[in-house]
Design an enzyme around this catalytic site. Structure first.
Site, short mmCIF file in Angstrom:
data_model
loop_
_atom_site.label_atom_id
_atom_site.label_comp_id
_atom_site.label_asym_id
_atom_site.label_seq_id
_atom_site.Cartn_x
_atom_site.Cartn_y
_atom_site.Cartn_z
N ASP A 189 -1.32 83.88 64.93
CA ASP A 189 -2.09 82.64 64.77
C ASP A 189 -3.37 82.72 65.61
N ALA A 210 -4.41 78.92 57.41
CA ALA A 210 -5.52 78.43 56.59
C ALA A 210 -6.21 77.30 57.33
N THR A 236 -0.99 75.33 47.61
CA THR A 236 -0.94 73.86 47.54
C THR A 236 -1.11 73.38 46.10
N ASP A 237 -0.57 72.20 45.81
CA ASP A 237 -0.77 71.61 44.48
C ASP A 237 -2.23 71.20 44.27
N GLU A 238 -3.00 71.14 45.38
CA GLU A 238 -4.39 70.68 45.24
C GLU A 238 -5.24 71.64 44.42
N TYR A 254 -11.86 72.83 50.34
CA TYR A 254 -10.51 73.28 50.75
C TYR A 254 -9.73 73.80 49.56
N ALA A 269 -10.69 74.59 46.59
CA ALA A 269 -11.34 75.72 45.91
C ALA A 269 -11.06 77.03 46.65
N LYS A 297 -8.45 77.61 48.52
CA LYS A 297 -7.03 77.96 48.29
C LYS A 297 -6.86 78.55 46.89
N LEU A 350 -3.08 61.84 56.88
CA LEU A 350 -2.84 60.40 56.70
C LEU A 350 -1.68 59.86 57.55
N PRO A 408 -7.96 53.43 58.68
CA PRO A 408 -8.93 53.70 57.63
C PRO A 408 -8.27 54.08 56.31
N ASP A 427 -15.04 55.73 50.18
CA ASP A 427 -14.11 56.70 49.59
C ASP A 427 -14.53 58.13 49.92
N PRO A 455 -15.66 61.72 49.01
CA PRO A 455 -16.34 62.27 47.83
C PRO A 455 -15.40 63.23 47.07
N HIS A 457 -12.74 62.57 45.53
CA HIS A 457 -11.34 62.26 45.89
C HIS A 457 -10.42 62.40 44.68
P1 NAD Z 1 -2.33 73.39 59.84
O1 NAD Z 1 -3.79 73.15 59.75
O2 NAD Z 1 -1.45 72.42 60.56
O3 NAD Z 1 -2.06 74.82 60.50
C1 NAD Z 1 -2.82 75.96 60.16
C2 NAD Z 1 -2.51 77.04 61.19
O4 NAD Z 1 -3.24 78.23 60.80
C3 NAD Z 1 -2.97 76.68 62.61
O5 NAD Z 1 -1.96 77.05 63.54
C4 NAD Z 1 -4.23 77.52 62.80
O6 NAD Z 1 -4.44 77.88 64.16
C5 NAD Z 1 -3.92 78.72 61.93
N1 NAD Z 1 -5.13 79.39 61.45
C6 NAD Z 1 -6.20 78.84 60.84
N2 NAD Z 1 -7.12 79.78 60.54
C7 NAD Z 1 -6.59 80.96 60.94
C8 NAD Z 1 -7.04 82.31 60.88
N3 NAD Z 1 -8.24 82.63 60.36
N4 NAD Z 1 -6.25 83.28 61.38
C9 NAD Z 1 -5.04 82.97 61.93
N5 NAD Z 1 -4.57 81.72 62.03
C10 NAD Z 1 -5.34 80.73 61.53
O7 NAD Z 1 -1.85 73.56 58.33
P2 NAD Z 1 -0.47 73.19 57.63
O8 NAD Z 1 -0.53 71.78 57.19
O9 NAD Z 1 0.64 73.65 58.48
O10 NAD Z 1 -0.55 74.09 56.32
C11 NAD Z 1 -0.07 75.43 56.33
C12 NAD Z 1 -0.28 76.02 54.94
O11 NAD Z 1 0.39 75.23 53.97
C13 NAD Z 1 -1.75 76.07 54.52
O12 NAD Z 1 -1.98 77.29 53.87
C14 NAD Z 1 -1.88 74.89 53.55
O13 NAD Z 1 -2.86 75.16 52.58
C15 NAD Z 1 -0.50 74.86 52.94
N6 NAD Z 1 -0.05 73.53 52.46
C16 NAD Z 1 -0.10 72.43 53.29
C17 NAD Z 1 0.37 71.21 52.84
C18 NAD Z 1 0.36 69.98 53.73
O14 NAD Z 1 0.66 68.87 53.26
N7 NAD Z 1 0.06 70.10 55.02
C19 NAD Z 1 0.87 71.09 51.53
C20 NAD Z 1 0.92 72.23 50.71
C21 NAD Z 1 0.46 73.44 51.19
P1 TYD Z 2 -4.57 63.80 53.69
O1 TYD Z 2 -3.42 63.56 54.61
O2 TYD Z 2 -5.88 64.21 54.29
O3 TYD Z 2 -4.06 64.87 52.63
P2 TYD Z 2 -4.78 65.39 51.24
O4 TYD Z 2 -6.19 64.94 51.21
O5 TYD Z 2 -4.67 66.86 51.39
O6 TYD Z 2 -3.95 64.82 50.14
O7 TYD Z 2 -4.82 62.51 52.84
C1 TYD Z 2 -3.78 61.95 52.04
C2 TYD Z 2 -4.37 60.80 51.25
O8 TYD Z 2 -4.74 59.75 52.17
C3 TYD Z 2 -5.65 61.16 50.51
O9 TYD Z 2 -5.67 60.46 49.27
C4 TYD Z 2 -6.75 60.66 51.42
C5 TYD Z 2 -6.13 59.44 52.07
N1 TYD Z 2 -6.60 59.15 53.44
C6 TYD Z 2 -7.05 57.86 53.77
O10 TYD Z 2 -7.07 56.94 52.93
N2 TYD Z 2 -7.48 57.62 55.05
C7 TYD Z 2 -7.49 58.60 56.01
O11 TYD Z 2 -7.92 58.33 57.17
C8 TYD Z 2 -7.00 59.91 55.67
C9 TYD Z 2 -7.00 61.03 56.69
C10 TYD Z 2 -6.58 60.13 54.36
#
Ligand code: NAD
Ligand code: TYD
Length: 339
Positions: free
Chosen positions: A35, A87, A129-131, A154, A156, A158, A194, A209, A276, A278, A280
């Site tokens: 990491d 990531a 991710t599903d995004e 983000y 794009a 992924k 969120l 927010p 909102d 951008p 979204h």
């Molecule tokens: P996070 O931001 O909490 O953690 C990311 C970790 O990666 C951190 O520890 C950071 O230090 C490390 N990192 C970032 N850039 C790095 C690099 N260049 N080299 C080495 N380490 C690096 O993210 P998360 O929410 O735990 O997500 C983890 C993965 O799951 C991501 O790939 C994300 O796209 C995917 N994902 C997340 C969600 C979600 O809801 N959080 C949902 C679906 C998929």
């Molecule tokens: P987020 O947790 O950033 O995940 P993602 O954008 O990857 O889905 O946001 C979840 C949803 O909540 C998203 O529709 C954006 C919204 N949101 C807010 O309304 N207010 C906030 O302060 C944040 C961080 C997110």
């Protein structure tokens, strides 16, 4: 089978939950946590494993081949599989600046793939991710066949990383597996997302927010269920395949915010509608029938159990929450939400 895993991003939210799960459920496996420790990476997430001889840490950047080599060196000579979490992961930060996302997510994934092929790793699980599918209308679900149509820098980046993983499989016959999960929640999530943001602000009676009309829909999955799905894909998945992961748990954002307020006994007057985001995405919803049918995975946690458990965790771990909300984090909040 005993295994060594190189887990990238293991100090982040999902990666650290995954390492805790491996230590519990596969106690003879070894884990090298690789990491970079960006703002989102926090070794405190793994503090209870500090003296565990099966878990080692290597600080390094996925986009730097020499760093990645050090990570693989720490795995020893036996068989290794990679779980690639690392990531840049926050949509709002990617809107403020996309370059770190291209570097970590696109370049970082290609460097990892090249090094993993050279190391002859067994399997490479790419956590996506599903995004990458973009936004849904009021009906329908993302399947593994849905076209990639990302909206943010983000998603794009992924999607780009997913294509590189696909190319490594098709061109080099490399054993890859890609997972695409919906929004996660649970312990150790950085409070820019969120659910932990709303918990932290509500506790301090700060404005909550809500972007736009708050009617954007996300499909929430407890992080432990996601981690179990990733392990299932590692152990049983078919090379080259993509697996969607989700629990049919769709809620508009405003309902999530109100549920947290109610659990904390705080007034709805804290809700503050803001400009909102951008581009979204309006709605995400996952069809996870492939992983359920082919690999036998199913989520174990309901929202009614796991949301209160998550809120409890943040209440009980105030020191952790205060620690990650450092000076740099406060600067980000100012840029994102103004004063
Ligand atoms: P996070 O931001 O909490 O953690 C990311 C970790 O990666 C951190 O520890 C950071 O230090 C490390 N990192 C970032 N850039 C790095 C690099 N260049 N080299 C080495 N380490 C690096 O993210 P998360 O929410 O735990 O997500 C983890 C993965 O799951 C991501 O790939 C994300 O796209 C995917 N994902 C997340 C969600 C979600 O809801 N959080 C949902 C679906 C998929
Ligand atoms: P987020 O947790 O950033 O995940 P993602 O954008 O990857 O889905 O946001 C979840 C949803 O909540 C998203 O529709 C954006 C919204 N949101 C807010 O309304 N207010 C906030 O302060 C944040 C961080 C997110």
């Amino acid at each position: 089978m005993t295994r060594t895993l190189l887990v990238t991003g293991g100090a982040g939210f999902i990666g650290s939950n995954f390492i805790h799960m491996i230590v519990e459920d596969r106690p003879d496996w070894k884990v090298v946590n690789f990491d970079a420790l960006t703002y989102a990476g926090n070794l405190e997430n793994l503090a209870s494993l500090e003296s565990n001889p099966n878990v080692t840490f290597v600080q390094g950047d996925c986009a730097e081949p020499d760093d990645v080599q050090r990570g693989f060196d720490a795995c020893g000579d036996g068989p290794v599989s990679v779980i690639h979490f690392a990531a840049e992961s926050h949509v709002d930060r990617s809107i403020l600046g996309g370059l770190p996302f291209v570097r970590a997510n696109v370049l970082g994934t290609q460097v990892m793939l090249d090094a993993a092929r050279a190391r002859k790793t067994e399997r490479f699980v790419h956590v996506s991710t599903d995004e990458v599918y973009g936004s849904l209308g009021a009906t329908g679900f993302f399947t593994e066949e849905t076209d990639l149509d990302p909206s943010s820098p983000y998603s794009a980046s992924k999607a780009g990383s997913d294509m590189l993983v696909q190319a490594a499989h098709r061109t080099h016959g490399f054993e890859t597996l890609t997972t695409r999960c919906s929004n996660n929640y649970g312990p150790y999530q950085f409070p820019e997302k969120l659910i932990p943001l709303i918990i932290a602000n509500a506790r301090e009676d700060k404005p909550l927010p809500v972007y736009g009309d708050g009617m954007q829909i996300r499909d929430w999955l407890y992080v432990r269920d996601h981690c179990e799905a990733i392990l299932t894909v590692l152990e049983k998945g078919t090379s080259g395949e993509v697996y969607n992961i989700g629990g049919h748990n769709e809620y508009p954002n405003i309902d999530i915010v109100k549920a947290i307020l109610s659990a904390l006994d705080k007034p709805e007057s804290l809700i503050t509608y803001v400009k909102d985001r951008p581009g979204h995405d309006r709605r995400y919803a996952i069809d996870a029938s492939k992983i359920e049918r082919e690999l036998g995975w199913k989520p174990r946690w309901t929202f009614e159990q796991a949301l209160p458990a998550t809120i409890e965790w943040y209440l009980a771990n105030d020191e952790w929450s205060q620690g990650v909300r450092s000076g740099a984090y406060r600067d980000y909040l100012k840029t994102q939400y103004g004063s």
